[in-house]
Design a protein around this motif. Sequence first.
Motif, PDB file in Angstrom:
ATOM      1  N   ASN A 118       0.841  -1.199   0.000  1.00 29.11           N
ATOM      2  CA  ASN A 118       0.000   0.000   0.000  1.00 29.11           C
ATOM      3  C   ASN A 118       0.879   1.252   0.000  1.00 29.11           C
ATOM      4  N   GLU A 119       0.941   1.901  -1.153  1.00 28.42           N
ATOM      5  CA  GLU A 119       1.790   3.100  -1.223  1.00 28.42           C
ATOM      6  C   GLU A 119       1.030   4.346  -0.800  1.00 28.42           C
ATOM      7  N   GLY A 120      -0.252   4.176  -0.466  1.00 28.43           N
ATOM      8  CA  GLY A 120      -1.056   5.364  -0.203  1.00 28.43           C
ATOM      9  C   GLY A 120      -1.629   5.856  -1.524  1.00 28.43           C
ATOM     10  N   TYR A 121      -1.917   7.117  -1.600  1.00 26.08           N
ATOM     11  CA  TYR A 121      -2.557   7.658  -2.800  1.00 26.08           C
ATOM     12  C   TYR A 121      -1.572   7.711  -3.977  1.00 26.08           C
ATOM     13  N   MET A 122      -1.909   7.082  -5.057  1.00 23.46           N
ATOM     14  CA  MET A 122      -1.050   7.097  -6.246  1.00 23.46           C
ATOM     15  C   MET A 122      -1.937   7.207  -7.480  1.00 23.46           C
ATOM     16  N   PRO A 123      -1.751   8.227  -8.279  1.00 26.61           N
ATOM     17  CA  PRO A 123      -2.498   8.250  -9.541  1.00 26.61           C
ATOM     18  C   PRO A 123      -1.949   7.172 -10.487  1.00 26.61           C
ATOM     19  N   ALA A 124      -2.747   6.827 -11.479  1.00 24.93           N
ATOM     20  CA  ALA A 124      -2.348   5.741 -12.367  1.00 24.93           C
ATOM     21  C   ALA A 124      -1.371   6.233 -13.430  1.00 24.93           C
TER      22      ALA A 124
ATOM     23  N   ILE B 229       4.598  12.579  -6.076  1.00 21.70           N
ATOM     24  CA  ILE B 229       3.504  12.131  -5.212  1.00 21.70           C
ATOM     25  C   ILE B 229       4.106  11.709  -3.881  1.00 21.70           C
ATOM     26  N   THR B 231       4.138   9.485  -0.916  1.00 24.08           N
ATOM     27  CA  THR B 231       3.620   8.178  -0.497  1.00 24.08           C
ATOM     28  C   THR B 231       4.236   7.839   0.854  1.00 24.08           C
ATOM     29  N   LYS B 232       3.818   6.661   1.361  1.00 27.19           N
ATOM     30  CA  LYS B 232       4.352   6.242   2.664  1.00 27.19           C
ATOM     31  C   LYS B 232       5.866   6.087   2.607  1.00 27.19           C
ATOM     32  N   GLN B 238       5.598  10.099 -10.430  1.00 33.44           N
ATOM     33  CA  GLN B 238       4.690   9.223 -11.151  1.00 33.44           C
ATOM     34  C   GLN B 238       4.361   9.811 -12.517  1.00 33.44           C
ATOM     35  N   ILE B 240       2.169  10.750 -15.495  1.00 32.79           N
ATOM     36  CA  ILE B 240       0.723  10.946 -15.568  1.00 32.79           C
ATOM     37  C   ILE B 240       0.254  10.959 -17.023  1.00 32.79           C
TER      38      ILE B 240
END
Lengths: 330, 475
Positions: A118-124, B229, B231-232, B238, B240
Amino acid sequence: MDPFRQSLDQNLLVVGIAAYVTGALVLLAYFLFRKPVLRTIGLPLAVIGVIAQFAELGARWWMTGVWPLTNLYGSLSLFSACAVAIFLIFAFRYDLAFIGGPVLALAAIALGYATTWNEGYMPAVPALQSYWIKIHVPIVISAYASFMVAFCVSIIYLVKAAAENRYARRGSTVRGTAAAPGGAQMNVAMSSNYGLEPAMGMIRADTPALTSAAAAGDATAQWLVGLPSLARLDVMQYRIIAVGLPLLSLGIITGAMWAKEAWGAYWQWDPKETAALLSWIVYAGYMHLHTRPNLRGTFTAWISILGFVSIIFCYLGVNIWISGLHSYRM
Amino acid sequence: MEARSGGGLAPRTLSALRESWNDLVRLFAHIPFGVSLLAIWALLTLIGVVIEQGKDPAFYASAYAPPVARLIARLDLANIYHSAAYIGVLGLIICSMTAATFTKVIPRRIPRLNPVKVDAIPLHATVRVAGDAASVRERLAAFFAARGWQVRKREFGGTEWTFADKNNWARRGVLVAHVGFVIIAIGTTIYWAKGYSGQFAVLSGETATIPENGARIDLERFAYRIDPIRTKAGVVYQPIDYVSNAKVTGRDGTAHEAVIRVNSPYDVDGTLVYQATYGFAIDFKLTKDGRPVAGPDHLLKEGEGFAVGATGRAIQYQRFVGTIDRATGQPAADPRPNDPGVVVQAFDSDRPAGAAMIALGQPIDLGAGYKLEAARYVLYSGFQYRYDPGIPVVGIGAFVLLAGLCISFYFLPARLFVLVRETGASTSEVGIAATTVKGYEVFEDRFRDIVEELRRTEPAAGTTEVRPAPVLESV
Ligand code: HEM
């Protein structure tokens, strides 16, 4: 990010895992002790788990605005939810609650493992920004999930077949009944399991060695007799694979359509799609072997296990070890 | 004619040939043989998944132990999906499937109506009912027909048999699946025979042509979007969006505006053009003793190189670095060009002689008075194109295959053999046996239900009242 949604997501995840873990324990106890009350408690736990999980996936979508199946976390979550859902359908339709223990245990492991991705919120990434992801991924995942449930039945089949063989080797003098271990089948009528009138031909029965050992008070034999017959387990395994194989075929076909749109060719020999083809070949082989009465049974149960190993390879092995278009980065 | 009238050798040879042919067909139609072919197919496919395909020999030499690398080269495992073995095994599978379809599937799946020995069939039952044989037969026919069974009667040696079939049509499911597989094979062959594909890269502001159909692509601009982005595990960058704005000129000679992105290819005269990749082409400037000398004659893409004068040295542009961390001088995680640079590799007489990261606009000394500068970068877009006239055929094949699978798996053709014998005044014995195309176990529950329902609805032997069978949900 909206804390309410975030805590909803977290809570649903906790409910899902907790329901699977307790459900797995209760249904494992049902498998071992056959107390109907355990089944009565275990199945609703599975239902709660599956509802919580689907709700969690929905909550995540709502929270992030990103379709939740773009990473291994989402896809493994869906995998465990689908496996439990398919198990529940078979449990209610074909009285298959006794495999709930292993199915829920594997679902809990898959879900637990999923959280590590689970990386948290990630856009595709661009390749995943397609309506195809909403069609292709759930189909493929539900195919994998069916094969997982079939795998659990195969394991139980092999355990029971091995035990029946052991009793047979111990040398029972009783002769002449139906589904022998390994699926060999004799044309002798037997009906005791179903309490039918005589002159009704039945084939799903345990070997005489096992039934006589059970009658003689052997506790293990009595436990084994309480499991469905090998022939019945084989039919169950076949029925579940017959759900998985068309889904996998459809998954490969929709994947090919998507690939054509994203990468220019419906088939690129990308490791992921090729590994899915590999699993497809194994299960197609299973189906053909299953048409032969003399191969139906232990052999096909092993093929089902091999099939699931190939699924794990395709699902996790390829993602983790082998890079290709499916670990798409430009 | 000659062979027949000549007698002796020729007919014998002919019959020997026929016998060998029959043996061959029998072998190919044998399921374990077919499944062995599937196993070989699976094994070759597995090799293809595990061993990266289509790389040059140097890659395998460096990635694998020497004996494995040699094996890969010798057996052509680096190109396994197009190898003779792979295509051969697929051909054999189709032959095997065809042989099985004609010699086994069709005869077994569409059997004639024949009497059987009811008791010898594992799924059998006997029900004693009231009524003479003729009336019982009538009632049974109504009973099965009301539950969706197709009822047929036949007489064999003066004995009348009733046959009830369910899902008889679905016996052809296997045929449909096998045909689907063959159609897919035909579709892929059409691509091999008539289709083409390829790839090309175009710098922003430049033009490329697809050689097979002459279509022109003028790339006006390539753009990407990469977002940081949180992340944890920290910040990740990333991708887009990647998008190429181009003018595409096809057979009609007019330039059409095209926006090509991942997941939305552009169709030019039936050939689809896809956004596949992108990169940073570099304008390298070479000087000797401060004066410009001939370096590369075009902007270099990653992997390209050039010779440094007559020194025997060469420079290869290895990769673009979006951001060079000012503090450490190392590449930063951000792939977007902020403080960009490039990594170059020097070769001395084809032997690696060291690599360096150079910031854009800052020359480095190559020795012997030569200096190299990466002056500027230009984004380029990598496209794939493909013309595949087999796609509709593969699509139809996939649909047929799927339909075949669903028919085979979800519609179980079953046949009931029913024999009524009069056992006394107004009592008859009904013998029922059931077979399915998938063995007996799969039908056992339903068979039991049918027999139980029959027992419930039919008047028991000894009673005089004859009730009509109620119409229940079909089995
Ligand atoms: C390797 C060569 C193959 C041979 C020799 C072969 C032969 C057979 C035979 C003899 C049957 C059983 C028919 C019966 O019970 O009446 C069968 C069933 C079947 N075949 Fe094939 N086949 C081959 C490949 C394939 C392939 C590649 C597919 C993929 C579409 C396929 C799909 C099926 C299906 C769906 C069934 C029905 C299975 C069931 O009802 O459980 N076959 N095949």
